[in-house]
Design an enzyme around this catalytic site. Structure first.
Site, PDB file in Angstrom:
ATOM      1  N   ASP A  29     -18.292   5.596 -10.798  1.00 50.84           N
ATOM      2  CA  ASP A  29     -18.660   6.734 -11.647  1.00 50.84           C
ATOM      3  C   ASP A  29     -19.307   6.202 -12.924  1.00 50.84           C
ATOM      4  OD1 ASP A  29     -17.448   9.922 -11.865  1.00 50.84           O
ATOM      5  OD2 ASP A  29     -18.335   8.998 -13.640  1.00 50.84           O
ATOM      6  N   ILE A  30     -20.367   6.873 -13.359  1.00 45.57           N
ATOM      7  CA  ILE A  30     -21.120   6.436 -14.531  1.00 45.57           C
ATOM      8  C   ILE A  30     -20.322   6.638 -15.829  1.00 45.57           C
ATOM      9  CG2 ILE A  30     -22.319   8.589 -15.148  1.00 45.57           C
ATOM     10  CD1 ILE A  30     -24.934   6.960 -15.181  1.00 45.57           C
ATOM     11  N   ASN A  87     -12.824  18.078  -7.206  1.00 38.50           N
ATOM     12  CA  ASN A  87     -12.997  19.214  -8.105  1.00 38.50           C
ATOM     13  C   ASN A  87     -13.857  20.239  -7.378  1.00 38.50           C
ATOM     14  OD1 ASN A  87     -11.605  17.969 -10.223  1.00 38.50           O
ATOM     15  ND2 ASN A  87     -13.454  16.914 -10.923  1.00 38.50           N
ATOM     16  N   HIS A 100     -17.783  15.391  -3.470  1.00 39.68           N
ATOM     17  CA  HIS A 100     -17.380  14.017  -3.807  1.00 39.68           C
ATOM     18  C   HIS A 100     -15.888  13.953  -4.022  1.00 39.68           C
ATOM     19  CE1 HIS A 100     -18.695  16.143  -7.463  1.00 39.68           C
ATOM     20  NE2 HIS A 100     -17.719  15.489  -8.097  1.00 39.68           N
TER      21      HIS A 100
HETATM   22  P1  5GP Z   1     -17.378  16.445 -10.957  1.00 37.41           P
HETATM   23  O1  5GP Z   1     -17.097  16.870 -12.377  1.00 37.41           O
HETATM   24  O2  5GP Z   1     -18.532  17.200 -10.366  1.00 37.41           O
HETATM   25  O3  5GP Z   1     -16.151  16.468 -10.080  1.00 37.41           O
HETATM   26  O4  5GP Z   1     -17.757  14.922 -11.029  1.00 37.41           O
HETATM   27  C1  5GP Z   1     -19.063  14.460 -11.125  1.00 37.41           C
HETATM   28  C2  5GP Z   1     -18.964  13.008 -11.513  1.00 37.41           C
HETATM   29  O5  5GP Z   1     -20.226  12.412 -11.305  1.00 37.41           O
HETATM   30  C3  5GP Z   1     -18.602  12.798 -12.989  1.00 37.41           C
HETATM   31  O6  5GP Z   1     -17.398  12.061 -13.068  1.00 37.41           O
HETATM   32  C4  5GP Z   1     -19.816  12.051 -13.555  1.00 37.41           C
HETATM   33  O7  5GP Z   1     -19.457  11.071 -14.485  1.00 37.41           O
HETATM   34  C5  5GP Z   1     -20.441  11.457 -12.310  1.00 37.41           C
HETATM   35  N1  5GP Z   1     -21.884  11.293 -12.389  1.00 37.41           N
HETATM   36  C6  5GP Z   1     -22.797  12.230 -12.778  1.00 37.41           C
HETATM   37  N2  5GP Z   1     -24.050  11.736 -12.700  1.00 37.41           N
HETATM   38  C7  5GP Z   1     -23.916  10.458 -12.236  1.00 37.41           C
HETATM   39  C8  5GP Z   1     -24.875   9.430 -11.938  1.00 37.41           C
HETATM   40  O8  5GP Z   1     -26.089   9.585 -12.071  1.00 37.41           O
HETATM   41  N3  5GP Z   1     -24.382   8.238 -11.478  1.00 37.41           N
HETATM   42  C9  5GP Z   1     -23.036   8.045 -11.297  1.00 37.41           C
HETATM   43  N4  5GP Z   1     -22.659   6.842 -10.839  1.00 37.41           N
HETATM   44  N5  5GP Z   1     -22.122   8.989 -11.569  1.00 37.41           N
HETATM   45  C10 5GP Z   1     -22.553  10.176 -12.031  1.00 37.41           C
END
Ligand code: 5GP
Length: 114
Positions: A29-30, A87, A100
């Protein structure tokens, strides 16, 4: 609808990939929320948990869990334990609408979650 994760799958933008097979990709995760924070995604587009159908997607979900267990072993967090999170939707805190599984570990997790 296309998301940033499609670009990662197609290697159009870089990601720190830790696991890959024909159906599943996993990368760091970034914006990590724990010392280990990996996202495990299917290569096919499924927006969210409510789009999953048990019979159709059982094997894919199994592969995602297998990936999580393998990565946890590889990154040495399997014995201490970890957390797996999907989520879903607004209230679930979902930001990217490509399914994810978050793998979080390397520290003690809190409960209840925020
Ligand atoms: P959500 O909130 O949708 O469950 O999680 C999305 C996740 O994707 C977040 O933890 C966010 O940091 C990660 N994320 C968003 N954009 C990118 C990206 O371009 N690269 C990576 N490696 N992670 C990302």
């Amino acid at each position: 609808m296309s998301t940033i994760f499609d670009k990662i799958i197609n290697k159009e933008i870089p990601a720190n990939i830790v696991y890959e097979n024909d159906n599943v990709l996993a990368f760091k995760d970034i914006n990590p929320q724990a010392p280990v924070h990996i996202l495990i995604i299917p290569k096919i587009v499924i927006a969210k948990v409510t789009d999953l159908k048990g019979k159709e997607h059982a094997s894919l979900l199994g592969e995602m869990i297998d990936a999580a267990n393998q990565i946890a072993k590889d990154l040495n967090i399997a014995d201490d334990g970890f957390r797996l999170v999907f989520n879903c939707g607004d209230n679930g805190g979902q930001e990217v609408y490509h399914l994810h599984l978050h793998l979080l570990g390397g520290r003690k997790m809190n409960w209840p979650p925020g």
